[in-house]
Design an enzyme around this catalytic site. Sequence first.
Site, PDB file in Angstrom:
ATOM      1  N   GLY A   1       0.755  -1.133   0.051  1.00 15.11           N
ATOM      2  CA  GLY A   1       0.057   0.227   0.210  1.00 15.11           C
ATOM      3  C   GLY A   1       0.934   1.255   0.102  1.00 15.11           C
ATOM      4  O   GLY A   1       2.113   1.034   0.242  1.00 15.11           O
TER       5      GLY A   1
ATOM      6  N   GLN B   1       1.248   3.312   2.170  1.00 16.92           N
ATOM      7  CA  GLN B   1       2.084   3.807   3.391  1.00 16.92           C
ATOM      8  C   GLN B   1       2.578   2.470   3.932  1.00 16.92           C
ATOM      9  O   GLN B   1       2.869   2.144   5.188  1.00 16.92           O
ATOM     10  CB  GLN B   1       1.096   4.161   4.605  1.00 16.92           C
ATOM     11  CG  GLN B   1       0.608   5.609   4.384  1.00 16.92           C
ATOM     12  CD  GLN B   1       2.037   6.545   4.644  1.00 16.92           C
ATOM     13  OE1 GLN B   1       3.124   6.037   5.136  1.00 16.92           O
ATOM     14  NE2 GLN B   1       2.031   7.847   4.108  1.00 16.92           N
ATOM     15  N   SER B   2       3.029   1.664   3.038  1.00  9.58           N
ATOM     16  CA  SER B   2       3.451   0.055   3.427  1.00  9.58           C
ATOM     17  C   SER B   2       4.918   0.312   4.230  1.00  9.58           C
ATOM     18  O   SER B   2       5.867   0.755   3.759  1.00  9.58           O
ATOM     19  CB  SER B   2       3.853  -0.709   2.118  1.00  9.58           C
ATOM     20  OG  SER B   2       4.571  -1.940   2.388  1.00  9.58           O
ATOM     21  N   ASN B   3       4.837  -0.513   5.263  1.00  4.28           N
ATOM     22  CA  ASN B   3       6.097  -0.434   6.225  1.00  4.28           C
ATOM     23  C   ASN B   3       7.165  -1.389   5.374  1.00  4.28           C
ATOM     24  O   ASN B   3       8.329  -1.205   5.544  1.00  4.28           O
ATOM     25  CB  ASN B   3       5.919  -1.176   7.546  1.00  4.28           C
ATOM     26  CG  ASN B   3       4.805  -0.273   8.489  1.00  4.28           C
ATOM     27  OD1 ASN B   3       5.149   0.925   8.689  1.00  4.28           O
ATOM     28  ND2 ASN B   3       3.931  -0.903   8.909  1.00  4.28           N
TER      29      ASN B   3
ATOM     30  N   CYS C   1       7.478  -2.024   2.318  1.00  5.68           N
ATOM     31  CA  CYS C   1       8.272  -1.095   1.341  1.00  5.68           C
ATOM     32  C   CYS C   1       9.197  -0.056   1.720  1.00  5.68           C
ATOM     33  O   CYS C   1      10.400   0.092   0.927  1.00  5.68           O
ATOM     34  CB  CYS C   1       6.927  -0.158   0.175  1.00  5.68           C
ATOM     35  SG  CYS C   1       6.246  -1.342  -0.914  1.00  5.68           S
TER      36      CYS C   1
END
Length: 381
Positions: free
Chosen positions: A98, A100-102, A104
């Site tokens: 997403g 706000q992916s942690n 990524c």
Amino acid sequence: MSRNIVRSVRRLSELQRYKPPKWAASVKDIPQHFVRLAQRNTPIHPWDLPQLPKGFSLFIKRDDLTGNTLSGNKVRKLDFLLADALYKNCDTIFTCGGLQSNHCRATAVASRQLGLSCFLFLRSPKQTTDIGCTGNLLLCKIVGSKMIIIPQLPYKHGLKQMMEKMAKEELNQKGSSVYQIEVGGSSYTGMFGYLTAFQELIEQNVLENFDDIVVTAGTGGTAAGIAIGNYLTGSKLKCHAVSVADNTAYAYSKINEDLQAGGLDVQAEEIIDIIDGYQGRGYGLSTQHELESILEISRTTGVMMDPVYNIKAVRGMLTEMKCNPTRFRGQRILYIHTGGVFDFYDGRIDTLLASSSSAAENAQQVASWGDIDDPMPFFDY
Ligand SMILES: *Cc1c(COP(=O)(O)O)cnc(C)c1O
């Protein structure tokens, strides 16, 4: 510097030979290498939660402290995934999540530290490239990862294939060799991050000192490593994972996939208790109660829960302790904090902090502000 010291300094990108814990030796397809990205051992300390039901004692393992910009559970998975990429001589990482992916963010930062390029395929609810610069996105941008905004496709049915197609184009156009990491880093290789963390738990005397382990589950990759480690050691601990994914069956099927890949003859349902019913408004969305709990826990214990995973898991754990205490094997509980602190910086808690009572508590102004006509000289601390 003496020669000894020079020799003992390892380059971060140096592949290290992975030796599995003895109890895991019979598992199939064990990775051969790892890189040491995660800071460890992460601490375990008592955690005096305000709403903890009587009788229970609670400790927390701080896997939010696996690093600072590299923080949270994804770093342990990347120890193995990025080692695999280096071993295969890849120079470019593709992964997805997403906005706000942690995962990524951790992949973007770790890739840079290892000298790899990184492309992030970010799922957005809206068709736009104007994604702003808050939270995890800020860090992804600072380290210069390339971002491709995509619709909300499921990984296995659409996204994976789209990424593979682009990886071929990268190879043909620029000669880049791409290593593709699946959503959440939750491949079989990534699972070894938490299988190895289980050995860390053993060394921290968790087997003797606790009855139950509680963690949160998104894809279930973290829970898989812990539950499989627990099963292989024959430990008496009971593992629970509070699901925050919209579909709880997902975590069981992910763990079953890993069990099969490892050649282990047991079902996920027998080795872990997935706790359902605490998803709130759905994945990534917060209720007012959840945000209030984040503030309450931060203000009483100084430990911050992210809004997407940990606050839902902790609220679920507390409710189960109260309403369903026999679900736990005993009363000595270890909660594993999986990180996610940058999710705060997306603005979602600002309104609550600005609400009248909270704001009045937080910031007061001296009455005599206007009378100060001789401000402190600049460097006079
Ligand atoms: C990704 C993530 C999880 C979920 O981990 P899975 O292995 O996908 O179950 C939990 N907490 C945080 C903070 C995460 O970023």
